[in-house]
Design an enzyme around this catalytic site. Structure first.
Site, PDB file in Angstrom:
ATOM      1  N   HIS A 125       0.992  -1.003   0.011  1.00  0.00           N
ATOM      2  CA  HIS A 125      -0.044   0.119   0.087  1.00  0.00           C
ATOM      3  C   HIS A 125       0.792   1.233  -0.032  1.00  0.00           C
ATOM      4  O   HIS A 125       0.635   2.184  -0.708  1.00  0.00           O
ATOM      5  CB  HIS A 125      -0.902   0.094   1.108  1.00  0.00           C
ATOM      6  CG  HIS A 125      -2.034  -0.967   1.324  1.00  0.00           C
ATOM      7  ND1 HIS A 125      -2.296  -1.810   2.477  1.00  0.00           N
ATOM      8  CD2 HIS A 125      -2.812  -1.538   0.441  1.00  0.00           C
ATOM      9  CE1 HIS A 125      -3.104  -2.657   2.253  1.00  0.00           C
ATOM     10  NE2 HIS A 125      -3.386  -2.676   0.923  1.00  0.00           N
ATOM     11  N   LYS A 151     -15.868  -7.109   4.039  1.00  0.00           N
ATOM     12  CA  LYS A 151     -14.761  -7.439   4.867  1.00  0.00           C
ATOM     13  C   LYS A 151     -15.101  -7.087   6.641  1.00  0.00           C
ATOM     14  O   LYS A 151     -15.900  -6.002   6.594  1.00  0.00           O
ATOM     15  CB  LYS A 151     -13.860  -6.491   4.474  1.00  0.00           C
ATOM     16  CG  LYS A 151     -13.266  -6.930   3.116  1.00  0.00           C
ATOM     17  CD  LYS A 151     -11.848  -6.035   2.796  1.00  0.00           C
ATOM     18  CE  LYS A 151     -11.295  -6.689   1.372  1.00  0.00           C
ATOM     19  NZ  LYS A 151     -10.002  -5.887   1.054  1.00  0.00           N
ATOM     20  N   ARG A 189      -2.014  -6.873  -7.613  1.00  0.00           N
ATOM     21  CA  ARG A 189      -0.890  -7.723  -7.164  1.00  0.00           C
ATOM     22  C   ARG A 189      -0.834  -8.984  -8.509  1.00  0.00           C
ATOM     23  O   ARG A 189       0.273  -9.432  -8.569  1.00  0.00           O
ATOM     24  CB  ARG A 189      -0.985  -8.277  -5.996  1.00  0.00           C
ATOM     25  CG  ARG A 189      -0.853  -7.263  -4.776  1.00  0.00           C
ATOM     26  CD  ARG A 189      -1.215  -7.550  -3.602  1.00  0.00           C
ATOM     27  NE  ARG A 189      -2.707  -8.090  -3.703  1.00  0.00           N
ATOM     28  CZ  ARG A 189      -3.256  -9.189  -2.775  1.00  0.00           C
ATOM     29  NH1 ARG A 189      -2.455  -9.772  -2.112  1.00  0.00           N
ATOM     30  NH2 ARG A 189      -4.715  -9.451  -3.024  1.00  0.00           N
TER      31      ARG A 189
END
Length: 174
Positions: free
Chosen positions: A49, A73, A123
């Site tokens: 991040h 989440k 990613r």
């Protein structure tokens, strides 16, 4: 051709006027400043991040790290506490980077705070697929997305892995 308010440009057969706007500086007359937002749950904020924020601040005039609520989440801390944790790890000399907590759509934040672009880190191909779907939705709401691929040495680092292991994976440690 220039006007008192801005600059008239021709692009692919379409003419548009770009206003200098309130953020243009004397050093860069007529330049439009671009604000970006980097949204995420950041539970926790990882070296990946931090790398995305660092690269985004090189591309945009201002970057807002938007600590958001994601209904899918269940973070260990509230968004204000996570925002404070992000602020604590950002270098003080990064004066073009701010942190805000937000409950709501990222596109709404962008519209309400005059932010022109969303920044997302990816990613792997799974991330890219998910992020492309979000980007299409945000584009339909008037906000484009810029993807920044993870540095190879940070691609294996996820907040989930850090939470599960309680530390960074050995491949991502300095």
């Amino acid at each position: 051709m220039s006007t008192d308010e801005g600059v008239r440009v021709q692009l692919r057969g379409h003419e548009a006027e770009l206003s200098a706007g309130p953020h243009a500086t004397a050093r860069t007359p007529g330049r439009v400043r671009v604000r970006a937002v980097y949204p995420g749950s950041f539970d926790p904020f990882t070296p990946g991040h931090l790398d995305v924020v660092n690269r985004a601040r090189g591309l945009f005039d201002e970057v807002v790290v938007l600590v958001a609520v994601n209904s899918g989440k269940h973070p260990g801390a509230g968004e204000e506490e996570r925002a404070a944790a992000v602020r604590a790890v950002l270098p003080v000399e990064w004066t073009s980077v701010t942190v805000a907590a937000w409950r709501g759509l990222t596109s709404t934040y962008c519209r309400d705070h005059e932010v022109g672009v969303i920044v997302r880190g990816v990613r792997n191909t799974t991330d890219l697929w998910t992020e492309c779907q979000l980007a299409a939705m945000n584009q339909s709401l008037g906000v484009p997305t810029v993807f920044l691929p993870a540095q190879p040495e940070l691609a294996a680092v996820s907040s989930t892995a850090v939470r599960t292991l309680g530390r960074l994976p050995s491949s991502a440690r300095p």
